[in-house]
Scaffold this active site. Structure first.
Site, PDB file in Angstrom:
ATOM      1  N   LYS A 189       0.236  -1.233  11.859  1.00  0.00           N
ATOM      2  CA  LYS A 189       1.577  -1.796  12.061  1.00  0.00           C
ATOM      3  C   LYS A 189       2.214  -0.991  13.191  1.00  0.00           C
ATOM      4  O   LYS A 189       3.263  -0.341  13.035  1.00  0.00           O
ATOM      5  CB  LYS A 189       2.382  -1.708  10.744  1.00  0.00           C
ATOM      6  CG  LYS A 189       3.731  -2.405  10.772  1.00  0.00           C
ATOM      7  CD  LYS A 189       3.649  -3.923  10.773  1.00  0.00           C
ATOM      8  CE  LYS A 189       5.041  -4.526  10.892  1.00  0.00           C
ATOM      9  NZ  LYS A 189       5.026  -5.993  11.039  1.00  0.00           N
ATOM     10  N   ASP A 218      -7.428  -6.812  -2.057  1.00  0.00           N
ATOM     11  CA  ASP A 218      -7.163  -7.696  -3.209  1.00  0.00           C
ATOM     12  C   ASP A 218      -6.987  -9.131  -2.717  1.00  0.00           C
ATOM     13  O   ASP A 218      -7.453 -10.077  -3.344  1.00  0.00           O
ATOM     14  CB  ASP A 218      -5.898  -7.258  -3.976  1.00  0.00           C
ATOM     15  CG  ASP A 218      -6.227  -6.353  -5.157  1.00  0.00           C
ATOM     16  OD1 ASP A 218      -7.251  -5.639  -5.098  1.00  0.00           O
ATOM     17  OD2 ASP A 218      -5.462  -6.364  -6.152  1.00  0.00           O
ATOM     18  N   TYR A 277      -0.227   7.130  -0.124  1.00  0.00           N
ATOM     19  CA  TYR A 277      -0.621   7.384  -1.516  1.00  0.00           C
ATOM     20  C   TYR A 277      -0.766   8.879  -1.796  1.00  0.00           C
ATOM     21  O   TYR A 277      -0.746   9.302  -2.943  1.00  0.00           O
ATOM     22  CB  TYR A 277      -1.938   6.661  -1.861  1.00  0.00           C
ATOM     23  CG  TYR A 277      -1.818   5.148  -1.949  1.00  0.00           C
ATOM     24  CD1 TYR A 277      -0.675   4.487  -1.535  1.00  0.00           C
ATOM     25  CD2 TYR A 277      -2.865   4.372  -2.444  1.00  0.00           C
ATOM     26  CE1 TYR A 277      -0.575   3.107  -1.600  1.00  0.00           C
ATOM     27  CE2 TYR A 277      -2.763   2.995  -2.510  1.00  0.00           C
ATOM     28  CZ  TYR A 277      -1.616   2.366  -2.085  1.00  0.00           C
ATOM     29  OH  TYR A 277      -1.517   0.998  -2.148  1.00  0.00           O
TER      30      TYR A 277
HETATM   31  C1  IPM Z   1      -7.911   0.281  -5.970  1.00  0.00           C
HETATM   32  C2  IPM Z   1      -6.817   0.485  -6.969  1.00  0.00           C
HETATM   33  C3  IPM Z   1      -6.377   1.932  -6.895  1.00  0.00           C
HETATM   34  C4  IPM Z   1      -5.945   2.205  -5.468  1.00  0.00           C
HETATM   35  C5  IPM Z   1      -5.281   2.329  -7.897  1.00  0.00           C
HETATM   36  C6  IPM Z   1      -5.707   2.023  -9.311  1.00  0.00           C
HETATM   37  C7  IPM Z   1      -4.883   3.762  -7.752  1.00  0.00           C
HETATM   38  O1  IPM Z   1      -5.787  -0.412  -6.736  1.00  0.00           O
HETATM   39  O2  IPM Z   1      -8.959   0.936  -6.097  1.00  0.00           O
HETATM   40  O3  IPM Z   1      -7.729  -0.525  -5.052  1.00  0.00           O
HETATM   41  O4  IPM Z   1      -4.841   1.866  -5.074  1.00  0.00           O
HETATM   42  O5  IPM Z   1      -6.734   2.747  -4.715  1.00  0.00           O
HETATM   43 MG    MG Z   2      -6.224  -1.861  -5.284  1.00  0.00          MG
END
Ligand code: IPM
Ligand code: MG
Length: 366
Positions: free
Chosen positions: A187, A248, A138
Site C-alpha cells: 500500500k 482467506d 502483528y
Molecule cells: C492464519 C491465522 C493466524 C494468522 C491467526 C490465528 C493468528 O489467521 O494463519 O492465517 O493471522 O496468522
Molecule cells: Mg488467517
C-alpha cells in the site's frame, strides 16, 4: 523427529489424519519417522494457563519439522482475556524464525462446483502466496491508554530492510521455478512500510533476479483482481497482515478452505532443506468438532509440503499429492466439497482412500 501440535477444535482430528499419512509414507518408502506431541493454543491454556508452554517451544526446536492442526475457539474468545490461543501460534512461528509462509491455491476441475464462482472463471487457477510471517503489525508494539473521553489503542507496523530482503528472495526463487513472474503487494500510496517494501523488492529483483518479471500491485487492487482475474496470478509476495487477509479471500476460489495447505519456513540450511511448521490454512471449526466431517486434505497436503521442504523428499511429496488428486477426482469427499454428486465421506474415509492410493503410487514409481 516430527513434532505434532494438534491444538484445538478439529485440529486433533486432521492432525491424526496427517500422522497416518506420514506413517504410511515411512512404511512404503522405507523411512523411519519419530513423533512427539505437544500442547498449544486453547488446549495449552486449559492445561497450563499458557498458550505456548516452554516445553512446546523446546520440543519444536529439537524437531526437524512441526505438523500443526489449528488453534482457537469460542471457549477462549473473551475480549478481555490476558491470554489467547492465537498467541501460541504467533509465538511459535516467531520462536522458530519462520518468516516465510507459503500458501498455494489451486482450482481442481472435480470440485469447481463447490466454489461460489462460475466454473469457467476458475479453470486453471494455480498460484502461491508468499506471506511475510514474523514482522509487521502483528508483531509490533501494542498499547491501550486511557483518555479523558475514552481510550486509545495503538498497533505499530514496522519492517526492516533485512526482513523484506529475505522474504522477497524466497518468493523470487519460487517464481523462477514456476512462470518467472512475481507480483508484490503493498500500500505504497499510503504507508511508509510499504514504500520501503517497494524499494527493497525492486532492488533485490533487479540485482539478484533480473530474469524475474516483477509487478507491484496495491493491496486494494489485488483484493479485486484476485476474484476478477484469478488466472492472472502466479507467485505473490506480501507483508504479514495483507497476506493474512488476501489468502482467506483466495481460499474461496479453491472451493473449500479445507483443501488448502501451508508451510511456514525459516532460513534454509546448507543442503537446501528448511525447518518449518506445516498446517492447513483452515481454523479450528468448532461447529463440526467430533462429527467426523472435517476435511483432512489441507493437512495431508501440508504433510506433502513437509516432506518436500523439510526432508527434501520430493518423490514422497509427489506420491502424497497424486494420491490426494486421485481421491478428489474420485469424488467421495467431506461435506464441504461433496456438493456435486452427494457422495459424502467422513474424515477417516477420505484419509483411508488417500492412504491406499499412496501404496499404489509407490508400486508405479519403484
Ligand atoms: C492464519 C491465522 C493466524 C494468522 C491467526 C490465528 C493468528 O489467521 O494463519 O492465517 O493471522 O496468522
Ligand atoms: Mg488467517
Amino acid at each position: 523427529m516430527i513434532a505434532l501440535l494438534p491444538g484445538d477444535g478439529i485440529g486433533p482430528e486432521v492432525c491424526a489424519a496427517g500422522r497416518t499419512v506420514l506413517e504410511v509414507v515411512a512404511e512404503r518408502f522405507g523411512h523411519r519417522f519419530e513423533f512427539e506431541e505437544g500442547v498449544i493454543g486453547g488446549a495449552a491454556i486449559d492445561q497450563v494457563g499458557n498458550p505456548l508452554p516452554d516445553s512446546t517451544v523446546e520440543m519444536c526446536q529439537r524437531a526437524d519439522a512441526v505438523l500443526l492442526g489449528a488453534v482457537g475457539g469460542p471457549k477462549w474468545d473473551i475480549p478481555t482475556a490476558k491470554v489467547r490461543p492465537e498467541q501460541g501460534l504467533l509465538g511459535i512461528r516467531r520462536a522458530l524464525g519462520l518468516f516465510a509462509n507459503l500458501r498455494p491455491v489451486r482450482c481442481r476441475p472435480a470440485v469447481l462446483a463447490a466454489s461460489p464462482f462460475k466454473p469457467e472463471h476458475l479453470a486453471g487457477v494455480d498460484f502461491v502466496f508468499v506471506r511475510e510471517l514474523t514482522g509487521g503489525i502483528y508483531f509490533g508494539e501494542k498499547r491501550l491508554e486511557a483518555l479523558d473521553n475514552g481510550e486509545r489503542a495503538t498497533d505499530v507496523c514496522s519492517y526492516t530492510t533485512i526482513e523484506i530482503e529475505r522474504i522477497v528472495r524466497v518468493a523470487a526463487a519460487l517464481a523462477r521455478s514456476r512462470s518467472g513472474r512475481l507480483i508484490s503487494v503493498d500500500k505504497a500510496n499510503v504507508l511508509e512500510t510499504s514504500r520501503l517494501w517497494r524499494r527493497v523488492v525492486t532492488r533485490v529483483i533487479s540485482d539478484e533476479y533480473p530474469d524475474v518479471e516483477l509487478q507491484h500491485m496495491l493491496v486494494d487492487t489485488c483484493a479485486m483482481k484476485l476474484v476478477q482475474t484469478p488466472r492472472s496470478f502466479d507467485v505473490v509476495v506480501t507483508e504479514n497482515m495483507f497476506g493474512d487477509i488476501l489468502t482467506d479471500e483466495a481460499a474461496v476460489l479453491a472451493g473449500s478452505i479445507g483443501l488448502l495447505p501451508s508451510a511456514s519456513l525459516g532460513a534454509g540450511d546448507a543442503n537446501g532443506t528448511r525447518r518449518g511448521i506445516y498446517e492447513p490454512i483452515h481454523g479450528s471449526a468448532p461447529d463440526i468438532v467430533g462429527t467426523g466431517r472435517a476435511n483432512p486434505i489441507g493437512t495431508i497436503l501440508s504433510c506433502a509440503m513437509l516432506l518436500r521442504h523439510s526432508f527434501g523428499m520430493e518423490t514422497e511429496a509427489r506420491a502424497v499429492e497424486s494420491a490426494v488428486e486421485a481421491t478428489i477426482e474420485d469424488g467421495a469427499l467431506t461435506p464441504d466439497l461433496a456438493v456435486t454428486n452427494g457422495r459424502v465421506a467422513l474424515t477417516s474415509e477420505v484419509t483411508a482412500a488417500i492412504v491406499s492410493r499412496i501404496g499404489a503410487e509407490v508400486s508405479v514409481t519403484s
